[in-house]
Design a protein around this motif. Structure first.
Motif, PDB file in Angstrom:
ATOM      1  N   VAL A  12       0.923  -1.201   0.048  1.00  7.31           N
ATOM      2  CA  VAL A  12       0.158   0.058   0.088  1.00  7.31           C
ATOM      3  C   VAL A  12       0.795   1.338  -0.006  1.00  7.31           C
ATOM      4  O   VAL A  12       2.050   1.355   0.390  1.00  7.31           O
ATOM      5  CB  VAL A  12      -0.879  -0.092   1.170  1.00  7.31           C
ATOM      6  N   ARG A  13       0.157   2.404  -0.447  1.00  9.48           N
ATOM      7  CA  ARG A  13       0.912   3.415  -0.465  1.00  9.48           C
ATOM      8  C   ARG A  13       1.519   3.727   1.227  1.00  9.48           C
ATOM      9  O   ARG A  13       0.565   3.786   2.197  1.00  9.48           O
ATOM     10  CB  ARG A  13       0.281   4.743  -1.065  1.00  9.48           C
ATOM     11  N   HIS A  14       2.637   4.229   1.254  1.00  7.64           N
ATOM     12  CA  HIS A  14       3.354   4.469   2.422  1.00  7.64           C
ATOM     13  C   HIS A  14       2.454   5.362   3.433  1.00  7.64           C
ATOM     14  O   HIS A  14       1.986   5.161   4.669  1.00  7.64           O
ATOM     15  CB  HIS A  14       4.697   4.964   2.288  1.00  7.64           C
ATOM     16  N   ALA A  15       1.946   6.514   2.730  1.00  7.35           N
ATOM     17  CA  ALA A  15       1.311   7.873   3.406  1.00  7.35           C
ATOM     18  C   ALA A  15       0.054   7.129   3.967  1.00  7.35           C
ATOM     19  O   ALA A  15      -0.566   7.598   4.794  1.00  7.35           O
ATOM     20  CB  ALA A  15       1.095   8.784   2.500  1.00  7.35           C
ATOM     21  N   GLU A  16      -0.464   6.070   3.372  1.00  3.52           N
ATOM     22  CA  GLU A  16      -1.981   5.683   3.614  1.00  3.52           C
ATOM     23  C   GLU A  16      -1.773   4.274   4.708  1.00  3.52           C
ATOM     24  O   GLU A  16      -2.952   3.634   4.919  1.00  3.52           O
ATOM     25  CB  GLU A  16      -2.751   5.327   2.657  1.00  3.52           C
ATOM     26  N   ALA A  17      -0.739   3.606   4.764  1.00  2.00           N
ATOM     27  CA  ALA A  17      -0.593   2.365   5.653  1.00  2.00           C
ATOM     28  C   ALA A  17      -1.042   2.580   6.800  1.00  2.00           C
ATOM     29  O   ALA A  17      -0.708   3.707   7.727  1.00  2.00           O
ATOM     30  CB  ALA A  17       1.033   1.879   5.306  1.00  2.00           C
ATOM     31  N   ALA A  18      -1.658   1.610   7.271  1.00  2.90           N
ATOM     32  CA  ALA A  18      -2.374   1.585   8.698  1.00  2.90           C
ATOM     33  C   ALA A  18      -2.411   0.299   9.289  1.00  2.90           C
ATOM     34  O   ALA A  18      -2.741  -0.654   8.726  1.00  2.90           O
ATOM     35  CB  ALA A  18      -3.585   2.398   8.612  1.00  2.90           C
TER      36      ALA A  18
END
Ligand code: PDD
Length: 287
Positions: A12-18
């Protein structure tokens, strides 16, 4: 191109990884991690870090989330998607997601796994190594299982922050006997006043550093006088040389401990040589 992370089965995109708010790693530090240095797109000391990961998980009774082979594919793919040639890769495995309760979940849960990778500016690292760095010291306040590489790092966080505020790059923990245990995120070494290379033995409450092992092997090959024996802070301050090792720092010469200048105040020959040979060997095995 933006950074990509691996989170529980997906890239996933790092900024959206959760992760989930009830991930036990997040709530209870109930998880472990590993960090590999990466040279030429390949994991340095691959085996040593895998072996320690398996041991850390075993000590906490957390299952490997996937086979070793599959894990290697995920790590390789994370490097590839982030275009990392030289850098660091971080792997974290927690016991999983479950309603908050200190004891293990009663129903089986799947371990949760996250991987991130980043490029590192090797030239900047080299400049820092050539100048040498300062370390401060701080009382050893950690629990008695520092051999397990858990994400429970609060004493290390506080020690590192104290170092940063003092203009140092690392903090060495000193136990109640006045002996240095290790750094907040590295192992501690000296070349003592007699010219013996010393680092604390692994019977002590320290992390069994993978880089530490590689450096010990290298030092023995070079027929240096080596002794895995604790050293006091006083011995460290009177040492000919000092340095730290770890996946992040590789081999980093120390030229000041608290207010004491080490040796000539410049990186010593042993530390410089071990650093050069360690990096050369990592590159050779990546080729
Ligand atoms: N830290 N001691 C501690 C407390 C560490 O956290 C580390 C590594 C080391 C060196 O171990 P190795 O040589 O296996 O990297 C020793 C990693 C790099 C980190 O926390 O980012």
């Amino acid at each position: 191109m933006g950074r990509i992370a691996y989170v529980n089965g997906r890239f996933v995109r790092h900024a959206e990884a959760a992760v989930h708010i009830e991930d036990r790693g997040y709530q209870l530090a109930d998880g472990v991690y590993e960090v590999w240095a990466v040279f030429d797109g390949d994991l340095a000391d691959r085996e040593g870090h895998f072996a320690r990961l398996e041991r850390s998980l075993g000590e906490l009774r957390i299952a490997m989330p996937m086979s070793r082979r599959a894990l290697e594919v995920v790590l390789g793919e994370t490097l590839r998607r982030n275009h990392v040639r030289d850098g660091l890769i971080y792997l974290q495995i927690s016991r999983g997601v479950a309603p908050r309760d200190h004891a293990f979940p009663t129903r089986p849960v799947r371990p949760a796994m996250v991987v991130t990778a980043k490029s590192v500016d090797l030239a900047a690292g080299e400049t820092r190594a050539q100048a040498g760095v300062k370390v401060i010291t701080t009382p050893e306040t950690r629990w008695s299982r520092c051999d397990i590489k858990t994400v429970g790092l609060l004493p290390n966080v506080l020690a590192k922050q104290a170092a940063r505020e003092a203009g140092a790059v690392e903090a060495w923990f000193v136990d109640e006997l006045g002996l240095v245990t290790e750094g907040a995120s590295s192992n501690a070494w000296i070349v003592d006043a007699q010219g013996v290379l010393r680092t604390r033995d692994t019977q002590a409450n320290i992390l069994r550093g993978v880089t530490r092992n590689a450096i010990l092997a290298l030092a023995r090959e070079l027929e240096l006088k080596v002794d895995e024996r604790p050293f006091s802070l006083a011995e460290a301050k009177a040492a000919r040389e000092a340095f730290i090792t770890g996946a992040g720092s590789l081999v980093l010469p120390v030229v000041q401990i608290d207010d004491a200048v080490i040796g000539e105040g410049r990186p010593g020959p042993v530390a410089k040589r071990l650093r050069r040979l360690y990096i050369e060997e990592a590159r050779r095995s990546a080729a």
